[in-house]
Design a protein around this motif. Sequence first.
Motif, PDB file in Angstrom:
ATOM      1  N   CYS A 149       0.815  -1.224   0.013  1.00  0.00           N
ATOM      2  CA  CYS A 149       0.227   0.029   0.032  1.00  0.00           C
ATOM      3  C   CYS A 149       0.912   1.216  -0.113  1.00  0.00           C
ATOM      4  N   THR A 150       2.060   1.279   0.468  1.00  0.00           N
ATOM      5  CA  THR A 150       2.819   2.707   0.325  1.00  0.00           C
ATOM      6  C   THR A 150       3.319   3.150  -0.876  1.00  0.00           C
ATOM      7  N   PRO A 151       3.970   1.845  -1.623  1.00  0.00           N
ATOM      8  CA  PRO A 151       4.368   1.900  -2.842  1.00  0.00           C
ATOM      9  C   PRO A 151       3.253   2.565  -3.788  1.00  0.00           C
ATOM     10  N   VAL A 182      15.328   8.017  -2.225  1.00  0.00           N
ATOM     11  CA  VAL A 182      16.182   7.860  -1.129  1.00  0.00           C
ATOM     12  C   VAL A 182      15.592   7.189  -0.149  1.00  0.00           C
ATOM     13  N   ASN A 183      15.680   5.711  -0.216  1.00  0.00           N
ATOM     14  CA  ASN A 183      15.467   4.654   0.528  1.00  0.00           C
ATOM     15  C   ASN A 183      15.387   3.440  -0.298  1.00  0.00           C
ATOM     16  N   ARG A 184      15.741   2.424   0.371  1.00  0.00           N
ATOM     17  CA  ARG A 184      15.665   0.975  -0.680  1.00  0.00           C
ATOM     18  C   ARG A 184      15.041  -0.146   0.372  1.00  0.00           C
ATOM     19  N   ILE A 187      10.196  -2.794   2.380  1.00  0.00           N
ATOM     20  CA  ILE A 187       8.654  -2.336   2.419  1.00  0.00           C
ATOM     21  C   ILE A 187       8.076  -1.213   1.465  1.00  0.00           C
ATOM     22  N   VAL A 188       9.114  -0.558   1.252  1.00  0.00           N
ATOM     23  CA  VAL A 188       8.772   0.813   0.510  1.00  0.00           C
ATOM     24  C   VAL A 188       9.546   1.104  -0.753  1.00  0.00           C
ATOM     25  N   GLY A 189      11.035   1.498  -0.549  1.00  0.00           N
ATOM     26  CA  GLY A 189      11.815   1.809  -1.477  1.00  0.00           C
ATOM     27  C   GLY A 189      12.182   0.843  -2.601  1.00  0.00           C
ATOM     28  N   THR A 250      11.628  11.147  -0.848  1.00  0.00           N
ATOM     29  CA  THR A 250      12.487  10.646   0.384  1.00  0.00           C
ATOM     30  C   THR A 250      11.676   9.848   1.334  1.00  0.00           C
ATOM     31  N   GLY A 251      12.565   9.012   2.190  1.00  0.00           N
ATOM     32  CA  GLY A 251      11.741   8.066   3.144  1.00  0.00           C
ATOM     33  C   GLY A 251      12.849   7.709   4.072  1.00  0.00           C
ATOM     34  N   VAL A 252      13.734   8.676   4.582  1.00  0.00           N
ATOM     35  CA  VAL A 252      14.683   8.308   5.767  1.00  0.00           C
ATOM     36  C   VAL A 252      14.235   8.640   6.954  1.00  0.00           C
ATOM     37  N   PRO A 253      14.091   7.377   7.975  1.00  0.00           N
ATOM     38  CA  PRO A 253      13.475   7.283   9.059  1.00  0.00           C
ATOM     39  C   PRO A 253      14.174   8.262  10.182  1.00  0.00           C
ATOM     40  N   SER A 254      14.780   9.209   9.973  1.00  0.00           N
ATOM     41  CA  SER A 254      15.621  10.030  11.267  1.00  0.00           C
ATOM     42  C   SER A 254      15.165  11.365  11.151  1.00  0.00           C
ATOM     43  N   LYS A 256      17.131  13.849  12.054  1.00  0.00           N
ATOM     44  CA  LYS A 256      18.233  14.706  11.811  1.00  0.00           C
ATOM     45  C   LYS A 256      18.288  14.747  10.311  1.00  0.00           C
ATOM     46  N   TYR A 257      18.117  13.730   9.673  1.00  0.00           N
ATOM     47  CA  TYR A 257      18.317  13.887   8.056  1.00  0.00           C
ATOM     48  C   TYR A 257      17.504  14.925   7.628  1.00  0.00           C
ATOM     49  N   LYS A 258      18.075  15.860   6.556  1.00  0.00           N
ATOM     50  CA  LYS A 258      17.597  16.774   5.491  1.00  0.00           C
ATOM     51  C   LYS A 258      17.977  16.433   4.322  1.00  0.00           C
ATOM     52  N   PHE A 273       7.903  10.551   2.264  1.00  0.00           N
ATOM     53  CA  PHE A 273       6.915   9.611   2.818  1.00  0.00           C
ATOM     54  C   PHE A 273       7.344   9.240   4.185  1.00  0.00           C
ATOM     55  N   SER A 274       8.454   9.694   4.547  1.00  0.00           N
ATOM     56  CA  SER A 274       8.872   9.269   5.928  1.00  0.00           C
ATOM     57  C   SER A 274       7.969   9.949   7.073  1.00  0.00           C
ATOM     58  N   SER A 275       7.985   9.504   8.106  1.00  0.00           N
ATOM     59  CA  SER A 275       7.084  10.121   9.174  1.00  0.00           C
ATOM     60  C   SER A 275       8.081  11.360   9.686  1.00  0.00           C
ATOM     61  N   GLU A 276       9.363  11.387   9.244  1.00  0.00           N
ATOM     62  CA  GLU A 276       9.946  12.569   9.562  1.00  0.00           C
ATOM     63  C   GLU A 276      10.138  13.323   8.585  1.00  0.00           C
ATOM     64  N   THR A 294       2.498  11.555   3.255  1.00  0.00           N
ATOM     65  CA  THR A 294       1.602  10.855   2.233  1.00  0.00           C
ATOM     66  C   THR A 294       0.738   9.867   3.142  1.00  0.00           C
ATOM     67  N   GLY A 295       0.972   9.755   4.356  1.00  0.00           N
ATOM     68  CA  GLY A 295      -0.102   8.757   5.186  1.00  0.00           C
ATOM     69  C   GLY A 295      -1.288   8.634   4.892  1.00  0.00           C
ATOM     70  N   LYS A 296      -2.120   9.723   4.746  1.00  0.00           N
ATOM     71  CA  LYS A 296      -3.579   9.569   4.253  1.00  0.00           C
ATOM     72  C   LYS A 296      -3.834   8.852   2.912  1.00  0.00           C
ATOM     73  N   VAL A 297      -3.099   9.151   2.093  1.00  0.00           N
ATOM     74  CA  VAL A 297      -3.038   8.543   0.760  1.00  0.00           C
ATOM     75  C   VAL A 297      -2.864   6.801   1.170  1.00  0.00           C
ATOM     76  N   THR A 298      -2.019   6.463   1.898  1.00  0.00           N
ATOM     77  CA  THR A 298      -1.694   5.165   2.093  1.00  0.00           C
ATOM     78  C   THR A 298      -2.758   4.263   2.694  1.00  0.00           C
ATOM     79  N   ILE A 299      -3.385   5.092   3.802  1.00  0.00           N
ATOM     80  CA  ILE A 299      -4.562   4.400   4.333  1.00  0.00           C
ATOM     81  C   ILE A 299      -5.680   4.248   3.435  1.00  0.00           C
TER      82      ILE A 299
HETATM   83  P1  NAD Z   1      13.741   1.277   6.848  1.00  0.00           P
HETATM   84  O1  NAD Z   1      14.638   1.619   8.084  1.00  0.00           O
HETATM   85  O2  NAD Z   1      13.664  -0.058   6.500  1.00  0.00           O
HETATM   86  O3  NAD Z   1      14.632   1.876   5.759  1.00  0.00           O
HETATM   87  C1  NAD Z   1      15.384   3.050   5.569  1.00  0.00           C
HETATM   88  C2  NAD Z   1      16.039   3.370   4.355  1.00  0.00           C
HETATM   89  O4  NAD Z   1      16.552   4.602   3.922  1.00  0.00           O
HETATM   90  C3  NAD Z   1      17.184   2.507   4.056  1.00  0.00           C
HETATM   91  O5  NAD Z   1      17.112   1.967   2.739  1.00  0.00           O
HETATM   92  C4  NAD Z   1      18.251   3.005   4.144  1.00  0.00           C
HETATM   93  O6  NAD Z   1      19.557   2.587   3.435  1.00  0.00           O
HETATM   94  C5  NAD Z   1      17.828   4.524   3.800  1.00  0.00           C
HETATM   95  N1  NAD Z   1      18.719   5.543   4.490  1.00  0.00           N
HETATM   96  C6  NAD Z   1      18.610   5.872   5.654  1.00  0.00           C
HETATM   97  N2  NAD Z   1      19.395   7.020   5.957  1.00  0.00           N
HETATM   98  C7  NAD Z   1      19.882   7.289   4.687  1.00  0.00           C
HETATM   99  C8  NAD Z   1      20.823   8.390   4.391  1.00  0.00           C
HETATM  100  N3  NAD Z   1      21.475   9.173   4.999  1.00  0.00           N
HETATM  101  N4  NAD Z   1      20.928   8.505   3.071  1.00  0.00           N
HETATM  102  C9  NAD Z   1      20.447   7.722   2.056  1.00  0.00           C
HETATM  103  N5  NAD Z   1      19.610   6.484   2.309  1.00  0.00           N
HETATM  104  C10 NAD Z   1      19.308   6.417   3.590  1.00  0.00           C
HETATM  105  O7  NAD Z   1      12.605   2.315   6.932  1.00  0.00           O
HETATM  106  P2  NAD Z   1      11.051   1.965   6.196  1.00  0.00           P
HETATM  107  O8  NAD Z   1      10.314   1.026   6.561  1.00  0.00           O
HETATM  108  O9  NAD Z   1      11.370   2.155   4.664  1.00  0.00           O
HETATM  109  O10 NAD Z   1      10.382   3.479   6.775  1.00  0.00           O
HETATM  110  C11 NAD Z   1      10.930   4.700   6.343  1.00  0.00           C
HETATM  111  C12 NAD Z   1      10.076   5.945   6.635  1.00  0.00           C
HETATM  112  O11 NAD Z   1       8.861   5.770   6.029  1.00  0.00           O
HETATM  113  C13 NAD Z   1       9.953   5.745   8.167  1.00  0.00           C
HETATM  114  O12 NAD Z   1       9.791   7.180   8.613  1.00  0.00           O
HETATM  115  C14 NAD Z   1       8.419   5.312   8.390  1.00  0.00           C
HETATM  116  O13 NAD Z   1       7.546   5.627   9.295  1.00  0.00           O
HETATM  117  C15 NAD Z   1       7.870   5.903   6.943  1.00  0.00           C
HETATM  118  N6  NAD Z   1       6.799   4.971   6.383  1.00  0.00           N
HETATM  119  C16 NAD Z   1       5.761   5.908   5.950  1.00  0.00           C
HETATM  120  C17 NAD Z   1       4.549   5.118   5.204  1.00  0.00           C
HETATM  121  C18 NAD Z   1       3.580   6.046   4.842  1.00  0.00           C
HETATM  122  O14 NAD Z   1       2.549   5.768   4.359  1.00  0.00           O
HETATM  123  N7  NAD Z   1       4.039   7.568   4.816  1.00  0.00           N
HETATM  124  C19 NAD Z   1       4.644   3.730   5.188  1.00  0.00           C
HETATM  125  C20 NAD Z   1       5.654   2.941   5.442  1.00  0.00           C
HETATM  126  C21 NAD Z   1       6.763   3.688   5.960  1.00  0.00           C
END
Ligand code: NAD
Length: 319
Positions: A149-151, A182-184, A187-189, A250-254, A256-258, A273-276, A294-299
């Motif tokens: 659902c997220t992709p 930016v995320n692989r 589940i999503v990337g 972008t989907g970096v779960p930190s 601090k990351y910008k 799509f990251s929660s951050e 993007t959460g509202k579209v995911t749900i």
């Molecule tokens: P994950 O920890 O499994 O994957 C993180 C990815 O980001 C990895 O591929 C990692 O290598 C990459 N990454 C981390 N730091 C990086 C950097 N500095 N530069 C480049 N790449 C970097 O996390 P996940 O399950 O994919 O979730 C990621 C985020 O997405 C979380 O914040 C999660 O809450 C959110 N999320 C949102 C939805 C939505 O519907 N909006 C759904 C699922 C997850």
Amino acid sequence: VAKPGITVLASKISKEYVDEITKKVEALKSIRPEGPLLVGFLANGDPAAEMYASWTKKTSESMGFRYELRRVDEKDFLEEAIIEANRDDAVDGIMVYYPIFGNAQDQYLQQVVAREKDVEGLNHVYYQNMYHNIRYLDNEKQLKSILPCTPLAIVKILEYLKIYNTLLPEGNRLYGKKVVIVNRSEIVGRPLAALLANDGAIVFSVDVNNVQKFTRGESLKFIKHHVEDLGPYSEDLLKQCCADADVIITGVPSPKYKFPTEYVRDGTVCINFSSEKNFDDSIKTKASLYVPMTGKVTISMLLRNMLRLIENAEKVKAK
Ligand code: NAD
């Protein structure tokens, strides 16, 4: 500071789907008088998951579904609880809040959820169909496969933003578009990179280790995407990929990351799509369209998947 582009909220994008789903649930009244039942399993005591669960409940109930949160205090009992829900005819859809064990056991649990009730689209069959660009579960092409659902939500966002060009034939509508992700994660990337490449895009998939290119080859000669390693992660390589990107996701779960705004070309479409908050506010001076969450579209996609599962089950029954 001048803001040449606009910010597009997920609530606006999901509106059309919310309306469509609400109508479909209404039309299902003859077979589900009280509304389809979604069961969520929470076994990690994570407050973030707890919040997501209460939000899922509110959203799904507002569209006519029933939602039941099942808390499993002992992680080791979760598998049994899922199997029970699999067998229960009253349950239409099942979702599990991860991480639970935080290792390969979580992947095992994903496969325990019955394929017919897997609203998140995490079953191996659905993944394999997606990676192989196969859209149906049967040879007669009656039963549509489910997408994670997220992709899927990101695909729908790109459609809304008109990155998908509807003048092109279906399946090639991203032809010529360059996308940086930016995320692989599994589940999503990675599935997202595959989906967009299958639709014709050139995708640069970036993670902490390296950068990969997903494409269907020159002139889209392949029917599904191929992957090429471009080398270890470096700021320079990322900058190069962004120089002529149409879209950056972008989907970096930190916290601090910008993402460096200076890498973004004027007029790029930016989606987080990251929660951050991966982009800081300066992105608004560069992005043409900026989607901060993007959460509202995911749900919506999760609930849409659930309706599709019910539709599929009815078709199988009618056979
Ligand atoms: P994950 O920890 O499994 O994957 C993180 C990815 O980001 C990895 O591929 C990692 O290598 C990459 N990454 C981390 N730091 C990086 C950097 N500095 N530069 C480049 N790449 C970097 O996390 P996940 O399950 O994919 O979730 C990621 C985020 O997405 C979380 O914040 C999660 O809450 C959110 N999320 C949102 C939805 C939505 O519907 N909006 C759904 C699922 C997850």
